[in-house]
Design an enzyme around this catalytic site. Structure first.
Site, short mmCIF file in Angstrom:
data_model
loop_
_atom_site.label_atom_id
_atom_site.label_comp_id
_atom_site.label_asym_id
_atom_site.label_seq_id
_atom_site.Cartn_x
_atom_site.Cartn_y
_atom_site.Cartn_z
N ARG A 1 2.24 15.99 -1.30
CA ARG A 1 2.03 17.05 -0.30
C ARG A 1 3.32 17.52 0.37
O ARG A 1 3.41 18.65 0.81
CB ARG A 1 1.08 16.54 0.79
CG ARG A 1 -0.34 16.30 0.34
CD ARG A 1 -1.19 15.96 1.55
NE ARG A 1 -2.58 15.72 1.22
CZ ARG A 1 -3.54 15.54 2.11
NH1 ARG A 1 -3.23 15.57 3.40
NH2 ARG A 1 -4.79 15.33 1.75
N LEU B 1 -4.86 16.22 -3.14
CA LEU B 1 -5.73 15.58 -4.13
C LEU B 1 -7.15 15.38 -3.65
O LEU B 1 -8.00 14.92 -4.43
CB LEU B 1 -5.12 14.24 -4.56
CG LEU B 1 -3.82 14.36 -5.35
CD1 LEU B 1 -3.32 12.98 -5.77
CD2 LEU B 1 -4.00 15.25 -6.58
N LYS C 1 -3.97 -5.66 -2.80
CA LYS C 1 -4.52 -7.01 -2.63
C LYS C 1 -5.76 -6.99 -1.74
O LYS C 1 -6.58 -7.92 -1.79
CB LYS C 1 -3.45 -7.94 -2.06
CG LYS C 1 -2.84 -7.51 -0.73
CD LYS C 1 -3.59 -7.98 0.49
CE LYS C 1 -2.89 -7.56 1.78
NZ LYS C 1 -3.67 -7.87 2.99
N GLN D 1 -9.40 -7.49 4.41
CA GLN D 1 -8.42 -7.36 5.49
C GLN D 1 -9.11 -7.27 6.84
O GLN D 1 -8.59 -7.72 7.84
CB GLN D 1 -7.54 -6.14 5.26
CG GLN D 1 -6.38 -6.00 6.22
CD GLN D 1 -5.50 -4.81 5.87
OE1 GLN D 1 -5.89 -3.67 6.06
NE2 GLN D 1 -4.32 -5.10 5.35
N TYR E 1 -10.98 1.89 2.38
CA TYR E 1 -9.84 1.60 1.51
C TYR E 1 -10.15 0.44 0.57
O TYR E 1 -9.86 0.50 -0.62
CB TYR E 1 -8.64 1.28 2.39
CG TYR E 1 -7.34 1.02 1.67
CD1 TYR E 1 -6.62 2.05 1.09
CD2 TYR E 1 -6.80 -0.27 1.63
CE1 TYR E 1 -5.40 1.81 0.47
CE2 TYR E 1 -5.58 -0.52 1.01
CZ TYR E 1 -4.89 0.52 0.42
OH TYR E 1 -3.68 0.28 -0.20
N ALA F 1 0.95 -6.27 -2.49
CA ALA F 1 0.39 -6.87 -1.28
C ALA F 1 1.19 -6.36 -0.10
O ALA F 1 1.07 -5.20 0.29
CB ALA F 1 0.39 -8.40 -1.37
N GLU F 2 2.06 -7.20 0.45
CA GLU F 2 2.87 -6.78 1.59
C GLU F 2 4.19 -6.22 1.07
O GLU F 2 5.05 -6.96 0.62
CB GLU F 2 3.13 -7.98 2.52
CG GLU F 2 1.87 -8.74 2.91
CD GLU F 2 0.84 -7.89 3.63
OE1 GLU F 2 1.14 -6.74 3.99
OE2 GLU F 2 -0.27 -8.39 3.86
#
Length: 260
Positions: A39, A61, A138, A144, A150, A181-182
């Site tokens: 974008r 999108l 992850k 989470q 998500y 992951a992180e």
């Protein structure tokens, strides 16, 4: 090592920053022609100017027409499509307490375009015996809390990775997935900077990563994506490559300062 990607046509979504931009640079370094989809017009045009043979495609999108046009414009620019990297997405923190409409909005931002792009790319990928690399999270394995939309989207993309590996395998098209992951990202930097002590917040997260106690670099994820898309991974399909310093699967005891 020659990855045999020279002159191949690659479309990377969410490619104006973070993992996507690093992936575009990694493909270009291997001689591929890259369609940079995103974008942010200024960032996209700057990246396209940096990478010879690349083009920037501005798109939203969440609009089906933009997904279809992105594939068509890539093929028009390069004459073919060899690799589709479904990287675009955002951890938008839509929780279980959100309305069904908000949940659906999260799926639009994180899931529906992955189906649409792959649907429209299919005939071109069959023609080149190309491949798809999805980028998930992850979160789909660990949970989470506070991000149902998500998590659901990324879990669905994991399932589609296996489903499409079966559906497209007879046509010689491979489908794989890279799982961060992180990792270093603009979104994580914004979160760190929103905390009372950004350095302490970053240190807390880094301690959770068993190997090296650091965030994964965008370039490390990009290199894994490029390898999976290359001929060097020619017999790899339906697989999940965790590029996460052991975060998802290794014992949490390894986050102790007395380990590793």
């Amino acid at each position: 090592m020659d990855l045999h990607l020279r002159n191949q046509s690659v479309l990377v979504t969410g490619a104006t920053k973070g993992i996507g931009a690093a992936t575009a640079r990694a493909f270009a370094a291997e001689g591929a022609r890259v369609a940079i989809l995103g974008r942010d017009i200024a960032a996209g045009q700057a990246l396209a100017a940096e990478l010879p043979g690349s083009v920037f495609l501005q798109a939203d999108l969440t609009r089906e027409a933009d997904c279809e046009q992105a594939i068509a414009r890539t093929v028009a620019a390069f004459g073919r499509l060899d690799v589709l990297v479904n990287n675009a997405g955002v951890n938008d923190s839509v929780p279980l307490s959100a309305s069904p409409a908000e949940f659906l909005g999260s799926l639009q931002r994180n899931l529906l375009h992955v189906f649409s792009l792959t649907h429209h790319a299919r005939p071109h990928l069959v023609a080149t015996r190309g491949n798809v690399v999805n980028v998930t999270s992850k979160v789909a394995w660990t949970g989470q809390g506070g991000t149902s939309g998500y998590a659901a989207a990324k879990g669905a993309i994991n399932a589609l990775t296996r489903e499409w590996a079966v559906a497209l395998g007879r046509d010689g098209v491979r489908v794989n997935c890279v799982v961060p992951a992180e990792c270093e990202s603009d979104q994580y930097d914004r979160w760190f900077n929103s905390q009372p002590d950004p350095a302490a917040a970053r240190a807390r997260v880094e301690r959770l990563v068993p190997f090296g106690h650091r965030l994964t670099k965008a370039e490390e994820l990009a290199d894994s994506i490029v390898w999976l898309a290359s001929a060097r991974a020619s017999h790899v399909t339906g697989q999940f490559l965790f590029v996460d310093g052991g975060y998802t699967h290794l014992d949490r005891a390894l986050t102790s300062e007395h380990q590793w």
